[in-house]
Design a protein around this motif. Structure first.
Motif, mmCIF file in Angstrom:
data_model
loop_
_atom_site.group_PDB
_atom_site.id
_atom_site.type_symbol
_atom_site.label_atom_id
_atom_site.label_comp_id
_atom_site.label_asym_id
_atom_site.label_seq_id
_atom_site.Cartn_x
_atom_site.Cartn_y
_atom_site.Cartn_z
ATOM 1 N N THR A 110 0.824 -1.227 0.000
ATOM 2 C CA THR A 110 0.000 0.000 0.000
ATOM 3 C C THR A 110 0.855 1.272 0.000
ATOM 4 N N ILE A 111 2.173 1.151 -0.192
ATOM 5 C CA ILE A 111 3.068 2.309 -0.157
ATOM 6 C C ILE A 111 3.212 2.896 -1.553
ATOM 7 N N PRO A 112 2.911 4.190 -1.732
ATOM 8 C CA PRO A 112 3.151 4.829 -3.034
ATOM 9 C C PRO A 112 4.636 5.110 -3.210
ATOM 10 N N THR A 113 5.131 4.950 -4.424
ATOM 11 C CA THR A 113 6.554 5.165 -4.681
ATOM 12 C C THR A 113 6.745 5.985 -5.946
ATOM 13 N N CYS A 114 7.963 6.519 -6.100
ATOM 14 C CA CYS A 114 8.378 7.191 -7.332
ATOM 15 C C CYS A 114 9.678 6.565 -7.802
ATOM 16 N N VAL A 115 9.945 6.664 -9.099
ATOM 17 C CA VAL A 115 11.132 6.037 -9.673
ATOM 18 C C VAL A 115 11.885 7.058 -10.523
ATOM 19 N N GLY A 116 13.200 7.102 -10.346
ATOM 20 C CA GLY A 116 14.069 7.908 -11.186
ATOM 21 C C GLY A 116 15.003 7.003 -11.962
ATOM 22 N N ILE A 117 15.071 7.166 -13.271
ATOM 23 C CA ILE A 117 15.898 6.312 -14.135
ATOM 24 C C ILE A 117 16.983 7.176 -14.767
ATOM 25 N N THR A 122 23.738 9.442 -8.819
ATOM 26 C CA THR A 122 23.399 10.840 -8.533
ATOM 27 C C THR A 122 22.275 11.323 -9.420
ATOM 28 N N LEU A 123 22.341 10.991 -10.705
ATOM 29 C CA LEU A 123 21.277 11.384 -11.624
ATOM 30 C C LEU A 123 19.978 10.644 -11.303
ATOM 31 N N ALA A 124 20.085 9.397 -10.863
ATOM 32 C CA ALA A 124 18.880 8.646 -10.501
ATOM 33 C C ALA A 124 18.201 9.265 -9.288
ATOM 34 N N LYS A 125 18.995 9.700 -8.310
ATOM 35 C CA LYS A 125 18.428 10.381 -7.144
ATOM 36 C C LYS A 125 17.752 11.673 -7.564
ATOM 37 N N LEU A 126 18.388 12.411 -8.442
ATOM 38 C CA LEU A 126 17.829 13.661 -8.923
ATOM 39 C C LEU A 126 16.553 13.394 -9.724
ATOM 40 N N ALA A 127 16.565 12.341 -10.548
ATOM 41 C CA ALA A 127 15.382 11.981 -11.323
ATOM 42 C C ALA A 127 14.227 11.580 -10.410
ATOM 43 N N ASN A 128 14.551 10.881 -9.339
ATOM 44 C CA ASN A 128 13.509 10.488 -8.384
ATOM 45 C C ASN A 128 12.869 11.709 -7.738
ATOM 46 N N ALA A 129 13.708 12.704 -7.390
ATOM 47 C CA ALA A 129 13.177 13.946 -6.813
ATOM 48 C C ALA A 129 12.272 14.653 -7.813
ATOM 49 N N ASP A 142 12.397 9.410 -16.435
ATOM 50 C CA ASP A 142 13.452 8.720 -17.175
ATOM 51 C C ASP A 142 14.364 9.771 -17.780
ATOM 52 N N LEU A 143 15.557 9.926 -17.189
ATOM 53 C CA LEU A 143 16.484 10.963 -17.630
ATOM 54 C C LEU A 143 17.625 10.412 -18.475
ATOM 55 N N ARG A 144 17.394 9.306 -19.158
ATOM 56 C CA ARG A 144 18.440 8.792 -20.041
ATOM 57 C C ARG A 144 18.603 9.669 -21.282
ATOM 58 N N ASP A 145 17.550 10.354 -21.694
ATOM 59 C CA ASP A 145 17.638 11.246 -22.835
ATOM 60 C C ASP A 145 18.395 12.513 -22.437
ATOM 61 N N PRO A 146 19.510 12.836 -23.101
ATOM 62 C CA PRO A 146 20.332 13.992 -22.698
ATOM 63 C C PRO A 146 19.590 15.320 -22.729
ATOM 64 N N VAL A 147 18.675 15.494 -23.685
ATOM 65 C CA VAL A 147 17.954 16.764 -23.792
ATOM 66 C C VAL A 147 17.032 16.948 -22.589
ATOM 67 N N LEU A 148 16.264 15.916 -22.269
ATOM 68 C CA LEU A 148 15.376 15.997 -21.103
ATOM 69 C C LEU A 148 16.182 16.134 -19.821
ATOM 70 N N ARG A 149 17.313 15.425 -19.761
ATOM 71 C CA ARG A 149 18.165 15.497 -18.567
ATOM 72 C C ARG A 149 18.667 16.920 -18.362
ATOM 73 N N SER A 150 19.117 17.569 -19.413
ATOM 74 C CA SER A 150 19.598 18.945 -19.302
ATOM 75 C C SER A 150 18.475 19.885 -18.862
ATOM 76 N N TRP A 151 17.279 19.650 -19.395
ATOM 77 C CA TRP A 151 16.126 20.494 -19.029
ATOM 78 C C TRP A 151 15.868 20.410 -17.524
#
Length: 309
Positions: A110-117, A122-129, A142-151
């Motif tokens: 019953t626990i809601p979660t979020c996922v950062g990819i 470090t980027l995964a933690k940032l993506a999760n936030a 999902d921050l594997r795409d460089p353009v979205l990651r930079s944004w």
């Protein structure tokens, strides 16, 4: 209690050590003494629950069991954070994969979660936030795409990046570095001179290069401390223990970040030695930790024993 502001209190219900998003939005801070904010909690219908470490450990095990089938490796980082190796599933739609995993966790616990990819921790933690705070991602970033990651990096505060402490954040701000994107773009030599090898590794991770792949040798730490000075005098034990709780949780984060465990913990405090004409006091108590640990909850429990002894 979906949609309800919830605060978890420390031992003896002295201070807030965990807050739901709704409680954070109401301004409840980590370490706030419960007795000082009781009226505000009551006014806004905030539910206050006592700590239950046995339950937390059991729920953590259930969450890990729920995600094991979705990853090749599972690394437990803290009581509520886990790193997963998704490399064998890279050929799939990882957002759908992550949502299926979130659904299973919710069904089992019953626990809601979020996922950062992302390609680094470090980027995964940032993506999760980002997944938690930005409705654009709907719980999975999902921050594997460089353009979205930079944004995302260009809009993410530097002070909130995993591994950036208060002192480093101040030094970065003095240089005009206020976003994660600006940290990423720093020269390695500048990063090392400003924040030692830790900041240098952080720059590499934000560039998508795992810190383990960066050839650096960092001296093994033999100890670490989390200390702060109060802006105003402290006159009650609840406020003092609230600070102790906050620093113990932070110490656990620092230990895990460096892959270390602690065999002993010291709680210390003293009066303002620069205030002449007033009585002075200082106290310290050291507790052995058996077994050695980097678990923030275990450090918190030990710190409270030392502070109240």
């Amino acid at each position: 209690m979906t949609g309800v502001p919830v605060v978890v209190a420390s031992n003896n219900d002295g201070c807030a050590i965990a807050r739901s998003s709704e409680a954070k939005a109401l301004g409840v801070k980590m370490g706030d003494p419960i007795h000082l904010i009781r009226d505000r909690l009551t006014k806004h219908g905030v539910v206050v629950r006592s700590s239950n470490y046995t339950l937390y450990g059991d729920m953590q095990r259930r969450v890990v069991a729920a995600v094991e089938d979705f990853a090749s490796e599972v690394e437990i980082y803290s009581i509520d954070e886990t790193f997963l190796d998704l490399e064998p599933f890279a050929g799939r739609n990882l957002v759908e994969h992550a949502n299926a995993m979130r659904d299973q966790v919710q069904r089992w616990t019953t626990i809601p979660t979020c996922v950062g990819i992302a390609p680094t921790k470090t980027l995964a933690k940032l993506a999760n936030a980002a997944a938690k705070k930005n409705p654009l991602f709907d719980g999975v970033a999902d921050l594997r795409d460089p353009v979205l990651r930079s944004w995302v990096l260009d809009r993410f505060p530097a002070a909130d990046v995993w591994g950036v402490g208060r002192a480093t954040a101040t030094k970065l701000a003095e240089l005009g570095v206020t976003t994660a994107g600006q940290i990423r773009d720093m020269q390695m030599k500048q990063a090392r001179s400003l924040g030692t090898v830790v900041l240098e590794r952080l720059v590499a991770e934000l560039q998508g290069v795992p810190a383990s792949a960066v050839e650096m040798i960092e001296p093994q730490r033999k100890g670490m401390a989390v200390t702060r000075s109060f802006g105003t005098p402290v006159h009650d034990i609840e406020t003092l223990m609230g600070a102790v709780a906050q620093y113990a949780m932070r110490a656990g984060e620092k230990l895990r970040q460096h892959g270390l465990v602690a065999g002993q913990l010291t709680v210390f405090f003293h009066t303002n030695r620069f205030k002449t004409g007033a009585g002075q006091y200082q106290g310290a108590r050291r507790m052995a930790l058996h077994p050695m640990t980097a678990d923030s909850l275990e450090l918190l429990a030990a710190a409270r024993r030392g502070g109240l002894a």
